[in-house]
Each structure stands twice: as C-alpha cells, then as structure tokens.
Scaffold this active site. Structure first.
Site, PDB file in Angstrom:
ATOM      1  N   GLN A  52       0.898  -1.184   0.003  1.00 10.08           N
ATOM      2  CA  GLN A  52       0.015  -0.219   0.128  1.00 10.08           C
ATOM      3  C   GLN A  52       0.987   1.161   0.112  1.00 10.08           C
ATOM      4  O   GLN A  52       0.476   2.137  -0.853  1.00 10.08           O
ATOM      5  CB  GLN A  52      -0.916  -0.130   1.282  1.00 10.08           C
ATOM      6  N   THR A  83     -12.233  -4.916   4.720  1.00  6.63           N
ATOM      7  CA  THR A  83     -11.522  -3.626   4.869  1.00  6.63           C
ATOM      8  C   THR A  83     -11.965  -2.707   3.939  1.00  6.63           C
ATOM      9  O   THR A  83     -12.393  -2.951   2.532  1.00  6.63           O
ATOM     10  CB  THR A  83      -9.915  -3.829   4.589  1.00  6.63           C
ATOM     11  N   ASN A  84     -11.861  -1.266   4.252  1.00  3.01           N
ATOM     12  CA  ASN A  84     -12.536  -0.230   3.101  1.00  3.01           C
ATOM     13  C   ASN A  84     -11.421  -0.018   2.343  1.00  3.01           C
ATOM     14  O   ASN A  84     -11.620  -0.188   0.988  1.00  3.01           O
ATOM     15  CB  ASN A  84     -12.699   0.836   3.719  1.00  3.01           C
ATOM     16  N   THR A  85     -10.092  -0.010   2.519  1.00  2.00           N
ATOM     17  CA  THR A  85      -8.837   0.569   1.612  1.00  2.00           C
ATOM     18  C   THR A  85      -8.842  -0.390   0.604  1.00  2.00           C
ATOM     19  O   THR A  85      -8.667   0.008  -0.460  1.00  2.00           O
ATOM     20  CB  THR A  85      -7.714   0.840   2.506  1.00  2.00           C
ATOM     21  N   CYS A 197     -12.885   3.199   7.897  1.00  4.12           N
ATOM     22  CA  CYS A 197     -11.646   2.020   8.089  1.00  4.12           C
ATOM     23  C   CYS A 197     -12.446   1.023   9.020  1.00  4.12           C
ATOM     24  O   CYS A 197     -12.643   1.740  10.272  1.00  4.12           O
ATOM     25  CB  CYS A 197     -10.380   2.855   8.495  1.00  4.12           C
ATOM     26  N   THR A 198     -12.081  -0.040   8.863  1.00  5.80           N
ATOM     27  CA  THR A 198     -12.926  -0.832   9.875  1.00  5.80           C
ATOM     28  C   THR A 198     -12.100  -1.154  11.238  1.00  5.80           C
ATOM     29  O   THR A 198     -12.978  -1.504  12.123  1.00  5.80           O
ATOM     30  CB  THR A 198     -12.618  -2.447   9.293  1.00  5.80           C
ATOM     31  N   GLU A 199     -11.206  -0.254  11.432  1.00  4.31           N
ATOM     32  CA  GLU A 199     -10.676  -0.234  12.719  1.00  4.31           C
ATOM     33  C   GLU A 199     -10.902   0.832  13.350  1.00  4.31           C
ATOM     34  O   GLU A 199     -10.912   1.032  14.776  1.00  4.31           O
ATOM     35  CB  GLU A 199      -8.926  -0.135  12.775  1.00  4.31           C
TER      36      GLU A 199
END
Length: 230
Positions: A52, A83-85, A197-199
C-alpha cells in the site's frame, strides 16, 4: 443459508469484529444455536501494508485475488473484502472469481440514504480519504456528497490507524483528536460521519459524540447477514 466468504486480516483486529458481527447477526435472525456459515482467508497484513505505502496496488491485488480464489474454492457464495481501503482493487479481485463481491461502499450508501443523509464526512486511511475509488463510488453511484478532513487532519487519522489501531492500541488522546476532526466536518456541513476504516470503531463509538456515526464494519456485516439469509 449461503456461505459468507471473508477476505480478512487487514487488520485481524477488525476482522475479529466482522466475525463476531456476522455470527451475532445470524443468531439474532434465526435464534437457538444458529451461527453464520463462513469461509475465511486471513492474509498477512504486513505484506499488504508495505505494498500500500509503496503504491504497489497491483501487487496487493495479486495477493488478494489468490486469497479470494481460495475462499471461492472453499465454498463461499459471495465475498466480503473486510477492509475499506482494499476495495481500491475490488474490480481486479472480482475479475478473478465467479462469486459476487458485496461492496462496502454500496452497503454504507444504502444505509445513509435510508436515513436521508446526502452529505457525509469520511474518515479512513489516506488512500480512502484522498483517492476516488471510495468517494467517487458514493458520489457517482449514490449521489452522496463526501467531505474529508484537511491535510494535517488526514495525516493524524491515517497515522492513528496504522500506528495504533491496527496494533490493538486504543488511546484517549487519539480519540480526542478524532472527535475534534469529526466536529470540524460536522461544522462544514456533514450530516453524519462514515467510519471508513474498519478499525476506527475500536476507537470512536456513538457514545463519544452527538454527531451520527456510520460504522462500516457493522453495516457491511449486517448486509452480509441479510444476503446470506435471503
């Protein structure tokens, strides 16, 4: 019940939240001892994170496409990229498998529109906030205006995700920074904030702010449960 395919490990912290939400969703719908039928491949996030930040999205897409093929071979009826990214390479992954991908931005947009929200603030990695693969899908496909933090704020949001949340570290000081950024987006006209963002939901929950929050992990998992049981 359909088998849910999970492409996880990005990070495993948020994948654990997905796994819990999927099973709780099925149990809530069906009762008793029911749980979700899941086939999961969890990648080594260190490899993905390096690609990334090198801008090597094709390399990341190749790793995830191979993993997605394994999930399909394991019997999954559809796929969640947890995950979004990494939805940046959703099209590349989709071209390598025959099962559909349940896109996180579409699930989120449907929930926003259900609640009559058409201008939203977006928090996520710098890739999600700055590039068009996510914002563009919301605006072009769903006619939702997307606001993002300014450059200094984007740096804070991004660094907290990778240096803290992906490592399971949750600090009050970082939560306070996020809440300031959320307030700034609200002041600029955002009716709600996408925790893109999933976190992020590990750090900021609705109890911390009066600004409406949309947790993409929760929304994506709920849509997957609905799809699995349809």
């Amino acid at each position: 019940m359909k088998t849910i395919g999970m492409l996880g490990g990005m990070s495993w912290e948020s994948t654990a939240s997905y796994y819990k939400a999927l099973n709780e969703g099925v149990k809530k719908s069906l009762g008793g001892l029911h749980s979700a039928k899941i086939c999961m491949y969890s990648v080594d996030f260190d490899e993905i994170e390096k690609l990334q930040h090198q801008g090597n999205w094709s390399g990341a897409a190749n790793i995830l496409s191979k993993a997605a093929k394994s999930v399909e071979a394991g019997g999954a009826d559809f796929l969640l990229i947890c995950t979004n990214t990494m939805h940046k390479v959703a099209q590349e992954i989709s071209s390598q498998i025959s099962i559909p991908i349940l896109h996180i931005a579409d699930a989120t947009a449907e929930k926003l529109l259900e609640d009559n929200i058409n201008c939203v603030g977006l928090l996520g990695t710098k890739f999600t906030m700055e590039q068009d693969f996510y914002k563009g899908r919301l605006s072009e496909n769903h006619n939702i205006q997307v606001l993002v933090p300014d450059a200094d704020e984007r740096k804070i949001v991004h660094n907290v995700i990778y240096s803290e949340l992906c490592l399971g570290k949750v600090f009050e000081s970082s939560r306070n920074e996020y809440l300031k950024i959320i307030d700034n987006l609200y002041a600029k006209g955002a009716q709600a904030i996408i925790l893109g963002c999933t976190e992020i939901a590990l750090l900021v929950q609705q109890q911390h702010t009066s600004v409406p929050l949309y947790d993409t992990t929760e929304i994506h998992a709920a849509e997957a449960v609905k799809h699995a049981l349809s």
